[in-house]
Scaffold this active site. Structure first.
Site: not given
Ligand code: DGY
Length: 320
Positions: A159, A178, A238-239, A268, A286, A288-289
């Site tokens: 990502i 990284d 991300a998280r 969350e 949330h 993202g995807s």
């Molecule tokens: C993941 O895939 O880990 C996301 O946080 C949810 O899309």
């Protein structure tokens, strides 16, 4: 021939539920209600597989109590910090996830957060919705360009690398931190930093892309925030656990961080109320995807992995 039982914890896109129902005796979620470990156990009797989501915690206790019939756990996510992998390994239950297919969508979300935060899009939207916009003004809601600025990516995995590719289109100078330096073909001109200090000092914009879990818990806290250039922009798709909320909120108030864009949170769906009082933070739930194409691809990939394990093959998306 009887089909294996598959427990699906939440509603999934229609094509994925249809495939699950075609190939399995699928115990689909009737109502998309949130489930606990106890709910999963109640549904798992006789099941060969459990398909869970990142909002559920499969901790050691839950995994320890899964029936012996369960041969694989699939998660509808790339992240697997909600699953106790050690406990799954101890039970000999492989875990499969959804890498790669969500990288572009999540990187787009990070870019959205960066642009929205830098250009004060949330404030502008709220102004209009509140009926308070009186028209164009030369000094109204002035943000900052991202073009030509330095972007620091913490976690240069799939990502992070997608975001680097997109940021290049904005003329951003890409830096990353990284554990190891990437080969040149993956690095693609980005600058690697071996230590936090040199990395943080160049982050006009900092975007977090490391995995969650204990190793990265509250990585962005007061000490590291103080090492950012004053007025930096912070984005997190991300998280939530990567950020110490109290420290970021203090920095957003003091101006050390000019603006932040957040898609993920500690605990969350609870969002630290300190963010809600601030104008200079953009908050997404949330997402993202969350594109139709991506969620379909995630569903097919996780089902491919479950199919493979149950057929005695090694899936390409096995979490190691
Ligand atoms: C993941 O895939 O880990 C996301 O946080 C949810 O899309």
């Amino acid at each position: 021939m009887t089909k294996p039982i598959l427990v699906v914890t939440r509603r999934l896109p229609p094509a994925i539920e249809a495939r699950a129902a075609r190939d399995y005796d699928a115990r689909l979620s009737p109502d998309d209600a949130k489930v606990t470990g106890a709910d999963i156990l109640a549904r798992a009797e006789g099941a060969a597989a459990v398909l869970c989501c990142p909002a559920e915690r499969l901790d050691a206790e839950t995994i320890g109590k899964l029936p012996d019939s369960v041969k694989v756990i699939g998660t509808f996510s790339v992240g697997f910090d909600h699953i106790d992998l050690q406990a799954a390994r101890a039970r000999g239950i492989p875990v499969v996830n959804t890498p790669d297919v969500l990288s572009v969508a999540t990187a787009e979300c990070a870019m959205l957060l960066i642009l929205a935060a830098a250009r004060r899009a949330g404030e502008g939207e709220r102004l209009i919705r509140a009926g308070k916009w009186t028209g164009w003004a030369p000094t109204q809601l002035m943000g900052t360009l991202v073009s030509g600025r330095r972007l620091g990516i913490f976690g240069m995995g799939r990502i992070g690398r997608e975001l680097a590719r997109m940021a290049a289109g904005f003329g951003m100078e890409v830096h990353y931190r990284d554990q190891v330096r990437l080969p040149a073909e993956l690095e693609r001109g980005a600058t690697f930093h071996q230590d936090d200090d040199s990395f943080l000092s160049v982050c006009d914009v900092l975007s977090l892309h490391a995995p969650g879990g204990e190793g990265t818990r509250h990585w962005l806290g007061a000490e590291r925030i103080a090492k950012l250039p004053r007025g930096a922009v912070v984005a997190n798709a991300a998280r939530g656990t990567l950020i110490d909320d109290a420290a970021l909120i203090a920095a957003l108030k003091s101006g050390q961080v000019a603006a932040a864009g957040l898609d993920v949170y500690n605990n969350e769906p609870r969002v630290d109320p300190g963010y809600l009082e601030l104008e200079n933070v953009v908050l997404l739930p949330h997402l993202g995807s969350a594109t139709v194409e991506t969620r379909d691809a995630m569903g097919h990939l996780v089902l491919d992995g479950i199919d493979a394990v149950l057929a005695g093959r090694t899936p390409r998306n096995l979490v190691r």
